[in-house]
Design a protein around this motif. Structure first.
Motif, PDB file in Angstrom:
ATOM      1  N   LEU A 205     -11.809   3.929  -2.625  1.00 51.28           N
ATOM      2  CA  LEU A 205     -10.946   3.300  -1.621  1.00 51.28           C
ATOM      3  C   LEU A 205      -9.696   2.714  -2.284  1.00 51.28           C
ATOM      4  O   LEU A 205      -8.618   2.736  -1.698  1.00 51.28           O
ATOM      5  N   PHE A 206      -9.879   2.148  -3.471  1.00 51.23           N
ATOM      6  CA  PHE A 206      -8.781   1.462  -4.169  1.00 51.23           C
ATOM      7  C   PHE A 206      -8.572   2.113  -5.532  1.00 51.23           C
ATOM      8  O   PHE A 206      -8.962   1.558  -6.566  1.00 51.23           O
TER       9      PHE A 206
ATOM     10  N   GLU B 261     -11.595   0.581   6.826  1.00 48.85           N
ATOM     11  CA  GLU B 261     -12.418   0.130   5.693  1.00 48.85           C
ATOM     12  C   GLU B 261     -11.608  -0.708   4.707  1.00 48.85           C
ATOM     13  O   GLU B 261     -12.076  -1.731   4.214  1.00 48.85           O
ATOM     14  N   HIS B 262     -10.382  -0.272   4.414  1.00 46.15           N
ATOM     15  CA  HIS B 262      -9.530  -1.072   3.526  1.00 46.15           C
ATOM     16  C   HIS B 262      -9.333  -2.471   4.108  1.00 46.15           C
ATOM     17  O   HIS B 262      -9.416  -3.467   3.396  1.00 46.15           O
ATOM     18  N   TRP B 263      -9.071  -2.533   5.417  1.00 49.16           N
ATOM     19  CA  TRP B 263      -8.840  -3.847   6.043  1.00 49.16           C
ATOM     20  C   TRP B 263     -10.087  -4.707   5.986  1.00 49.16           C
ATOM     21  O   TRP B 263      -9.991  -5.919   5.796  1.00 49.16           O
TER      22      TRP B 263
ATOM     23  N   PRO C 131     -11.254  -2.093  -6.630  1.00 47.86           N
ATOM     24  CA  PRO C 131     -11.231  -3.057  -5.536  1.00 47.86           C
ATOM     25  C   PRO C 131     -10.841  -4.453  -5.997  1.00 47.86           C
ATOM     26  O   PRO C 131     -10.327  -5.239  -5.225  1.00 47.86           O
TER      27      PRO C 131
ATOM     28  N   LEU D 287      -3.860   2.650   4.459  1.00 55.74           N
ATOM     29  CA  LEU D 287      -4.897   1.668   4.768  1.00 55.74           C
ATOM     30  C   LEU D 287      -5.699   2.093   5.992  1.00 55.74           C
ATOM     31  O   LEU D 287      -5.139   2.319   7.063  1.00 55.74           O
TER      32      LEU D 287
ATOM     33  N   ALA E 232       0.838  -1.199   0.000  1.00 54.38           N
ATOM     34  CA  ALA E 232       0.000   0.000   0.000  1.00 54.38           C
ATOM     35  C   ALA E 232       0.871   1.247   0.000  1.00 54.38           C
ATOM     36  O   ALA E 232       0.589   2.215  -0.708  1.00 54.38           O
TER      37      ALA E 232
ATOM     38  N   LEU F 175      -1.077   4.483  -0.807  1.00 51.29           N
ATOM     39  CA  LEU F 175      -2.392   4.267  -0.228  1.00 51.29           C
ATOM     40  C   LEU F 175      -2.222   4.123   1.278  1.00 51.29           C
ATOM     41  O   LEU F 175      -1.357   3.378   1.739  1.00 51.29           O
TER      42      LEU F 175
ATOM     43  N   GLN G  53      -6.571  -3.792  -7.208  1.00 54.07           N
ATOM     44  CA  GLN G  53      -5.763  -3.350  -6.077  1.00 54.07           C
ATOM     45  C   GLN G  53      -6.162  -4.102  -4.803  1.00 54.07           C
ATOM     46  O   GLN G  53      -5.300  -4.461  -3.999  1.00 54.07           O
ATOM     47  N   GLY G  54      -7.449  -4.351  -4.636  1.00 54.29           N
ATOM     48  CA  GLY G  54      -7.900  -5.095  -3.467  1.00 54.29           C
ATOM     49  C   GLY G  54      -7.274  -6.477  -3.413  1.00 54.29           C
ATOM     50  O   GLY G  54      -6.753  -6.899  -2.383  1.00 54.29           O
TER      51      GLY G  54
END
Length: 119
Positions: A96-97, A51-53, A102, A48, A41, A46, A105-106
């Motif tokens: 977010l990504f 929410e990302h987690w 998502p 983290l 990240a 980015l 990158q997710g």
């Protein structure tokens, strides 16, 4: 098969170099750790958040349960239920990504392989 797909990269995690492909997907899924996600990240600029987690954990659990990566519409359905319509939306997940959305990158951050059809 593109030549550049073979390029090795690595992400430095706790003094170890973790091998990834040219786009940052893990070569060995067993190499994943939360520190790997944080290091990758950082490389992708980015920060983290909780929410990302949540998304990363959802992607990992979904993959372990189903053996395939969650499609974006599956993520939208799940996070709309958990977070409500605005934050569960495709638009918000892409915010977010921002580097590939998502799914790309997710999955990279979750230590999963690229999704089929994204080569």
């Amino acid at each position: 098969m593109h030549m550049h797909a073979n390029l090795q990269r690595s992400v430095r995690v706790n003094g170890r170099d973790i091998a990834t492909d040219s786009e940052g997907y893990l070569r060995n899924l067993q190499d994943w750790s939360e520190d790997f996600a944080r290091a990758l990240a950082r490389e992708e600029n980015l920060t983290l958040t909780a929410e990302h987690w949540e998304v990363i954990r959802f992607l990992r659990e979904y993959y372990q349960e189903h053996g395939v990566q969650a499609q974006v519409r599956v993520m939208i359905r799940h996070f709309t239920q958990v977070w409500g319509a605005r934050r569960g939306s495709n638009h918000y997940l892409h915010e977010l990504f921002p580097v590939g959305g998502p799914q790309k990158q997710g999955n990279r951050l979750a230590g999963l392989l690229r999704t089929k059809g994204e080569h």
